[in-house]
Enzyme design. Sequence first.
Site, PDB file in Angstrom:
ATOM      1  N   LYS A 123       0.800  -1.227   0.000  1.00  0.00           N
ATOM      2  CA  LYS A 123       0.000   0.000   0.000  1.00  0.00           C
ATOM      3  C   LYS A 123       0.835   1.280   0.000  1.00  0.00           C
ATOM      4  O   LYS A 123       0.436   2.286  -0.564  1.00  0.00           O
ATOM      5  CB  LYS A 123      -0.925   0.023   1.225  1.00  0.00           C
ATOM      6  CG  LYS A 123      -2.080  -0.939   1.122  1.00  0.00           C
ATOM      7  CD  LYS A 123      -3.015  -0.778   2.313  1.00  0.00           C
ATOM      8  CE  LYS A 123      -4.091  -1.836   2.282  1.00  0.00           C
ATOM      9  NZ  LYS A 123      -5.112  -1.626   3.313  1.00  0.00           N
ATOM     10  N   ILE A 146     -11.290  -3.363  13.795  1.00  0.00           N
ATOM     11  CA  ILE A 146     -11.308  -3.465  12.330  1.00  0.00           C
ATOM     12  C   ILE A 146     -11.069  -4.899  11.858  1.00  0.00           C
ATOM     13  O   ILE A 146     -11.157  -5.188  10.684  1.00  0.00           O
ATOM     14  CB  ILE A 146     -10.350  -2.473  11.636  1.00  0.00           C
ATOM     15  CG1 ILE A 146      -8.885  -2.834  11.888  1.00  0.00           C
ATOM     16  CG2 ILE A 146     -10.627  -1.045  12.082  1.00  0.00           C
ATOM     17  CD1 ILE A 146      -7.944  -2.099  10.924  1.00  0.00           C
TER      18      ILE A 146
END
Length: 280
Positions: free
Chosen positions: A66, A222
């Site tokens: 990322k 998450i």
Amino acid sequence: MEKVYGVIGEPIKHSLSPFIHNQAFTNDNISARYHAFLVKKQNLGKAVEGMKVLGFSGCNVTIPHKEEILPFLDEVDELARKIGAVNTVVRKEDSFIGYNTDGIGFVRGLREAIPEEKLEDRSILIIGAGGAAKAIYYTLLSDGFRVVDIANRSLNRAKELQSNCLLLASQSSKALTMKEAEALVGQYDILIQTTSVGMSPNVDESPLSLVEVKEGAHVFDIIYNPFQTKFLSLAEEKGCTIHNGIDMFIYQAAYAFQIWTGRWPNTENMKKLVIEQLGG
Ligand code: ATR
């Protein structure tokens, strides 16, 4: 001609993204397919170049690429540049443009879970200071939240994250050690757990014991595998409202789908499929 999308990362074989995007393409009668590609760190530049020359319409980017992908892209959207990470790439003519939908995906789920008018006034503690925390932190601040503190095992990393974002952060935002967070956790209306602690197979671990957590607080993790982490179970025992990471996962995918196609997918269908794939 059928469009091609994909997700690149390592490891990649457990990715649920191909299921949900292919289902969404089919539901919307869009002629496109989405595949998972195992790309090693040293091959990232070649993979981006390959997708470009092969005519890919876009891709998702996951761990560990990322951050490293930014220099290989032609343009990076402002929020993704601030976050320093891209999870969605879209082709515009011959250029590849990077976006980050992780933070906006989380915040959409947060706002849906707590439909209050002045949600921005609630105090938030983020646990963790890695890539996911960074995306959520920047997006919350850009979205008008003012009290967003960060607790992390390495205090320096939490401080660094805050100092990189001073213009947005309120003066009162604090960086805490985990020990300090244990003591101060009762001050927060919303907790957001972003570390990998508690993720399958280490399901008995929690980054905080939550002894002092406020009853009625909203507690997010998450992680979505397991559906309910130890952290969420501890919060539930204390009378908190708990939320797992499925909504963030679905909404980051939905925003990516919207960037690619201009359409918002059926997120209820996506959610059903994810829950089914994870074993119900
Ligand atoms: P991601 O991109 O998934 O957020 P990351 O950038 O590697 O992953 O960040 C992982 C986060 O989990 C960090 O906040 C890390 O804490 P450190 O900065 O101190 O390393 C946190 N983390 C990982 N394992 C942990 C553990 N056993 N206890 C507490 N925090 C942990």
